[in-house]
Design a protein around this motif. Structure first.
Motif, PDB file in Angstrom:
ATOM      1  N   ILE A 154       0.827  -1.200   0.000  1.00  0.00           N
ATOM      2  CA  ILE A 154       0.000   0.000   0.000  1.00  0.00           C
ATOM      3  C   ILE A 154       0.864   1.254   0.000  1.00  0.00           C
ATOM      4  CG2 ILE A 154      -1.786   1.265   1.260  1.00  0.00           C
ATOM      5  CD1 ILE A 154      -2.616  -1.402  -0.127  1.00  0.00           C
ATOM      6  N   ALA A 155       1.983   1.223   0.720  1.00  0.00           N
ATOM      7  CA  ALA A 155       2.892   2.385   0.720  1.00  0.00           C
ATOM      8  C   ALA A 155       3.494   2.589  -0.671  1.00  0.00           C
ATOM      9  CB  ALA A 155       3.987   2.192   1.760  1.00  0.00           C
ATOM     10  N   ALA A 156       3.908   1.487  -1.300  1.00  0.00           N
ATOM     11  CA  ALA A 156       4.268   1.448  -2.731  1.00  0.00           C
ATOM     12  C   ALA A 156       5.426   2.331  -3.167  1.00  0.00           C
ATOM     13  CB  ALA A 156       3.043   1.766  -3.587  1.00  0.00           C
ATOM     14  N   ARG A 157       6.288   2.735  -2.239  1.00  0.00           N
ATOM     15  CA  ARG A 157       7.494   3.457  -2.648  1.00  0.00           C
ATOM     16  C   ARG A 157       8.531   2.442  -3.120  1.00  0.00           C
ATOM     17  NH1 ARG A 157       8.134   6.127   3.139  1.00  0.00           N
ATOM     18  NH2 ARG A 157       7.738   3.901   3.498  1.00  0.00           N
ATOM     19  N   PRO A 158       9.542   2.860  -3.873  1.00  0.00           N
ATOM     20  CA  PRO A 158      10.552   1.896  -4.337  1.00  0.00           C
ATOM     21  C   PRO A 158      11.155   1.068  -3.210  1.00  0.00           C
ATOM     22  CG  PRO A 158      10.796   3.952  -5.521  1.00  0.00           C
ATOM     23  CD  PRO A 158       9.751   4.202  -4.465  1.00  0.00           C
ATOM     24  N   LYS A 159      11.474   1.690  -2.076  1.00  0.00           N
ATOM     25  CA  LYS A 159      12.065   0.928  -0.975  1.00  0.00           C
ATOM     26  C   LYS A 159      11.044  -0.043  -0.371  1.00  0.00           C
ATOM     27  CE  LYS A 159      11.356   4.429   2.666  1.00  0.00           C
ATOM     28  NZ  LYS A 159      12.046   5.248   3.706  1.00  0.00           N
ATOM     29  N   ASP A 160       9.749   0.292  -0.429  1.00  0.00           N
ATOM     30  CA  ASP A 160       8.721  -0.620   0.064  1.00  0.00           C
ATOM     31  C   ASP A 160       8.625  -1.858  -0.827  1.00  0.00           C
ATOM     32  OD1 ASP A 160       7.743   0.989   2.287  1.00  0.00           O
ATOM     33  OD2 ASP A 160       6.959   2.334   0.746  1.00  0.00           O
ATOM     34  N   LEU A 161       8.724  -1.651  -2.126  1.00  0.00           N
ATOM     35  CA  LEU A 161       8.686  -2.784  -3.054  1.00  0.00           C
ATOM     36  C   LEU A 161       9.919  -3.657  -2.873  1.00  0.00           C
ATOM     37  CD1 LEU A 161       7.294  -1.052  -6.273  1.00  0.00           C
ATOM     38  CD2 LEU A 161       6.053  -2.199  -4.428  1.00  0.00           C
ATOM     39  N   ASP A 162      11.073  -3.043  -2.569  1.00  0.00           N
ATOM     40  CA  ASP A 162      12.277  -3.825  -2.267  1.00  0.00           C
ATOM     41  C   ASP A 162      12.061  -4.666  -1.000  1.00  0.00           C
ATOM     42  OD1 ASP A 162      13.641  -2.807  -4.431  1.00  0.00           O
ATOM     43  OD2 ASP A 162      14.712  -1.270  -3.279  1.00  0.00           O
ATOM     44  N   ASP A 163      11.377  -4.092  -0.024  1.00  0.00           N
ATOM     45  CA  ASP A 163      11.086  -4.831   1.212  1.00  0.00           C
ATOM     46  C   ASP A 163      10.173  -6.020   0.935  1.00  0.00           C
ATOM     47  OD1 ASP A 163      12.633  -3.239   2.873  1.00  0.00           O
ATOM     48  OD2 ASP A 163      10.974  -1.938   3.454  1.00  0.00           O
ATOM     49  N   ILE A 164       9.173  -5.830   0.056  1.00  0.00           N
ATOM     50  CA  ILE A 164       8.278  -6.930  -0.302  1.00  0.00           C
ATOM     51  C   ILE A 164       9.078  -8.072  -0.915  1.00  0.00           C
ATOM     52  CG2 ILE A 164       6.425  -7.662  -1.855  1.00  0.00           C
ATOM     53  CD1 ILE A 164       5.233  -4.860  -1.562  1.00  0.00           C
ATOM     54  N   HIS A 165       9.937  -7.725  -1.861  1.00  0.00           N
ATOM     55  CA  HIS A 165      10.782  -8.723  -2.517  1.00  0.00           C
ATOM     56  C   HIS A 165      11.600  -9.487  -1.489  1.00  0.00           C
ATOM     57  CE1 HIS A 165      14.874  -9.249  -4.674  1.00  0.00           C
ATOM     58  NE2 HIS A 165      14.195 -10.371  -4.743  1.00  0.00           N
ATOM     59  N   ALA A 166      12.236  -8.756  -0.562  1.00  0.00           N
ATOM     60  CA  ALA A 166      13.088  -9.393   0.445  1.00  0.00           C
ATOM     61  C   ALA A 166      12.284 -10.272   1.400  1.00  0.00           C
ATOM     62  CB  ALA A 166      13.849  -8.324   1.225  1.00  0.00           C
ATOM     63  N   LEU A 167      11.120  -9.792   1.833  1.00  0.00           N
ATOM     64  CA  LEU A 167      10.291 -10.561   2.759  1.00  0.00           C
ATOM     65  C   LEU A 167       9.785 -11.851   2.109  1.00  0.00           C
ATOM     66  CD1 LEU A 167       8.285  -7.620   4.339  1.00  0.00           C
ATOM     67  CD2 LEU A 167       9.735  -9.220   5.621  1.00  0.00           C
ATOM     68  N   LYS A 220       0.089  -3.270  -9.394  1.00  0.00           N
ATOM     69  CA  LYS A 220       1.186  -3.487 -10.347  1.00  0.00           C
ATOM     70  C   LYS A 220       2.516  -3.595  -9.626  1.00  0.00           C
ATOM     71  CE  LYS A 220      -1.088  -1.045 -14.184  1.00  0.00           C
ATOM     72  NZ  LYS A 220      -1.020   0.149 -15.075  1.00  0.00           N
ATOM     73  N   GLY A 221       2.744  -2.709  -8.647  1.00  0.00           N
ATOM     74  CA  GLY A 221       3.987  -2.754  -7.888  1.00  0.00           C
ATOM     75  C   GLY A 221       4.115  -4.047  -7.100  1.00  0.00           C
ATOM     76  N   PHE A 222       3.012  -4.475  -6.505  1.00  0.00           N
ATOM     77  CA  PHE A 222       3.012  -5.721  -5.739  1.00  0.00           C
ATOM     78  C   PHE A 222       3.356  -6.908  -6.626  1.00  0.00           C
ATOM     79  CE2 PHE A 222       0.419  -9.464  -4.558  1.00  0.00           C
ATOM     80  CZ  PHE A 222       1.099  -9.837  -3.415  1.00  0.00           C
ATOM     81  N   GLU A 223       2.711  -6.992  -7.770  1.00  0.00           N
ATOM     82  CA  GLU A 223       2.946  -8.128  -8.670  1.00  0.00           C
ATOM     83  C   GLU A 223       4.381  -8.139  -9.189  1.00  0.00           C
ATOM     84  OE1 GLU A 223       1.096 -10.592  -8.875  1.00  0.00           O
ATOM     85  OE2 GLU A 223      -0.790  -9.810  -8.067  1.00  0.00           O
ATOM     86  N   THR A 224       4.946  -6.965  -9.408  1.00  0.00           N
ATOM     87  CA  THR A 224       6.344  -6.876  -9.846  1.00  0.00           C
ATOM     88  C   THR A 224       7.266  -7.437  -8.772  1.00  0.00           C
ATOM     89  OG1 THR A 224       5.921  -4.940 -11.232  1.00  0.00           O
ATOM     90  CG2 THR A 224       8.195  -5.308 -10.532  1.00  0.00           C
ATOM     91  N   ALA A 225       7.006  -7.077  -7.509  1.00  0.00           N
ATOM     92  CA  ALA A 225       7.831  -7.573  -6.397  1.00  0.00           C
ATOM     93  C   ALA A 225       7.680  -9.079  -6.235  1.00  0.00           C
ATOM     94  CB  ALA A 225       7.450  -6.853  -5.105  1.00  0.00           C
ATOM     95  N   VAL A 226       6.458  -9.592  -6.426  1.00  0.00           N
ATOM     96  CA  VAL A 226       6.226 -11.031  -6.323  1.00  0.00           C
ATOM     97  C   VAL A 226       7.001 -11.773  -7.412  1.00  0.00           C
ATOM     98  CG1 VAL A 226       4.497 -12.857  -6.585  1.00  0.00           C
ATOM     99  CG2 VAL A 226       3.971 -10.838  -5.211  1.00  0.00           C
TER     100      VAL A 226
END
Length: 208
Positions: free
Chosen positions: A139-152, A182-188
């Motif tokens: 939901i925050a969807a900043r670049p660093k948030d998407l990096d966190d999703i990827h890492a988690l 879109k950002g979420f799916e990219t991180a997934v």
């Protein structure tokens, strides 16, 4: 660890300890989210502030602000009661900024019910689960948030992605922002692209 970084981490630990004291005294369900929780869940990254969420229907704002002030955490803005959805505060002794929001949505209440204790340095606090953190970060969807999703997702392969996706889709629809999904799916997709070595794929030891 360089002295400067160690000193910064120590200040964050001091602020987190003060927050734990204040919010435990409130008796309201609460948890740490954001960078501190991400680090506590195993991701190696830096952060300079603390984010937390408190169940909105279990706390009175004036009483909460008084408890925070008693532990050296004071408002960074004028007339904080006007901003009941979000408290921008600072732990005065350490100078660390804190962002405390109130939880009202079904997802947030569910995430609070699932919270578990985890440690950041010497301080233990209730933290959002890795699964809940992925939703918050989406939901925050900043670049660093998407990096966190990827890492988690890479660190916690047991995260129920379908369940997370349902929450993200619902919250993105409420926000009216297609870019969240879109950002979420990219991180997934990025997390799934990391090769995992199975037991069968491990090289056999040579026979003696």
């Amino acid at each position: 660890m360089p002295a400067r970084r160690a000193n910064a981490r120590g200040r964050i630990e001091d602020a987190l300890s003060a927050l734990v004291g204040a919010l435990h005294a409130s008796a309201a369900p609460w948890m740490v989210i954001g960078g501190i929780a991400v680090i506590a869940r195993g991701v190696r990254r830096l952060t300079t502030d603390i984010d937390a969420v408190v169940r909105g229907d279990a706390v009175e704002m004036r009483a909460l602000l008084a408890l925070l002030a008693h532990h050296g955490i004071v408002s960074r803005i004028e007339d904080p009661l006007r901003f009941a959805e979000r408290n921008l505060v600072r732990h005065t002794p350490s100078g660390v900024d804190l962002d405390i929001s109130l939880a009202w949505s079904g997802f947030e209440k569910e995430a609070l019910d699932a919270r578990t204790e985890a440690k950041f340095g010497r301080t233990q606090a209730p933290m959002a689960t890795p699964e809940a953190l992925v939703v918050f970060k989406a939901i925050a969807a900043r670049p660093k948030d998407l990096d966190d999703i990827h890492a988690l997702l890479a660190l916690h392969p047991d995260i129920d992605v379908a369940r997370v996706r349902a929450h993200v889709q619902q919250l993105a629809e409420l926000a009216g922002d297609d870019e969240i999904e879109k950002g979420f799916e990219t991180a997934v997709a990025k997390a799934r692209a990391i090769p995992r070595r199975s037991a069968k794929a491990r090289p056999k030891k040579p026979r003696q």
